[in-house]
Design a protein around this motif. Structure first.
Motif, PDB file in Angstrom:
ATOM      1  N   ILE A  51     -35.086 -33.244 -22.772  1.00  0.00           N
ATOM      2  CA  ILE A  51     -36.321 -33.140 -21.635  1.00  0.00           C
ATOM      3  C   ILE A  51     -35.367 -34.276 -20.628  1.00  0.00           C
ATOM      4  O   ILE A  51     -35.205 -35.446 -21.215  1.00  0.00           O
ATOM      5  N   THR A  58     -36.204 -28.813 -19.494  1.00  0.00           N
ATOM      6  CA  THR A  58     -36.337 -28.799 -21.064  1.00  0.00           C
ATOM      7  C   THR A  58     -35.270 -27.822 -21.613  1.00  0.00           C
ATOM      8  O   THR A  58     -35.016 -26.694 -20.921  1.00  0.00           O
ATOM      9  N   SER A  71     -42.297 -32.692 -24.577  1.00  0.00           N
ATOM     10  CA  SER A  71     -42.928 -33.104 -23.455  1.00  0.00           C
ATOM     11  C   SER A  71     -42.845 -34.602 -23.436  1.00  0.00           C
ATOM     12  O   SER A  71     -42.642 -35.376 -24.507  1.00  0.00           O
TER      13      SER A  71
END
Length: 127
Positions: A51, A58, A71
């Motif tokens: 990321i 991503t 995340s």
């Protein structure tokens, strides 16, 4: 460099889910590109997901695309890897890594590009 600590690994069955966390030290977390790698016994460390520093981009390995989600929370200084529909071939030690102060959205996928590493967390998926 930044200090990283993974957590959330464990023993699960095929089809189960797990969420790995990677906590980072310091207040510069938002300035780093981050990634997850994994290493199974007797195999080389392989890229899982990455990321960008902004969290706008991503990337995923083909083997986990559609099942895993990466995340990062720049307020909590933590990165996550949500792993769904786990398979025995996902069994490995999972490592989080940071490429510090890297502002490109083109995040690399080779271990040598990253300058900070956690100690790893074991994920075992039984059939």
């Amino acid at each position: 460099q930044v200090q990283l600590a993974e957590s959330g690994g464990g023993l699960v069955q095929t089809g189960d889910s797990l969420r790995l966390s990677c906590a980072a030290s310091g207040r510069t977390f938002s300035k780093h590109a981050m990634a997850w790698f994994r290493q199974a016994p007797g195999k080389e460390r392989e890229f899982v997901a990455s990321i960008s520093w902004s969290a706008l981009t991503t990337y995923y390995a083909d083997s986990v695309k559609g099942r895993f989600s990466i995340s990062k929370d720049n307020v909590k200084y933590t990165m996550y890897l949500q792993m769904n529909d786990l398979k025995p071939e996902d069994t490995a030690v999972y490592y989080c890594a940071a490429k510090t102060f890297y502002y490109s959205d083109a995040v690399p996928d080779t271990p040598t590009e990253f300058d900070s590493w956690g100690q790893g967390t074991q994920v075992t998926v039984s059939s």
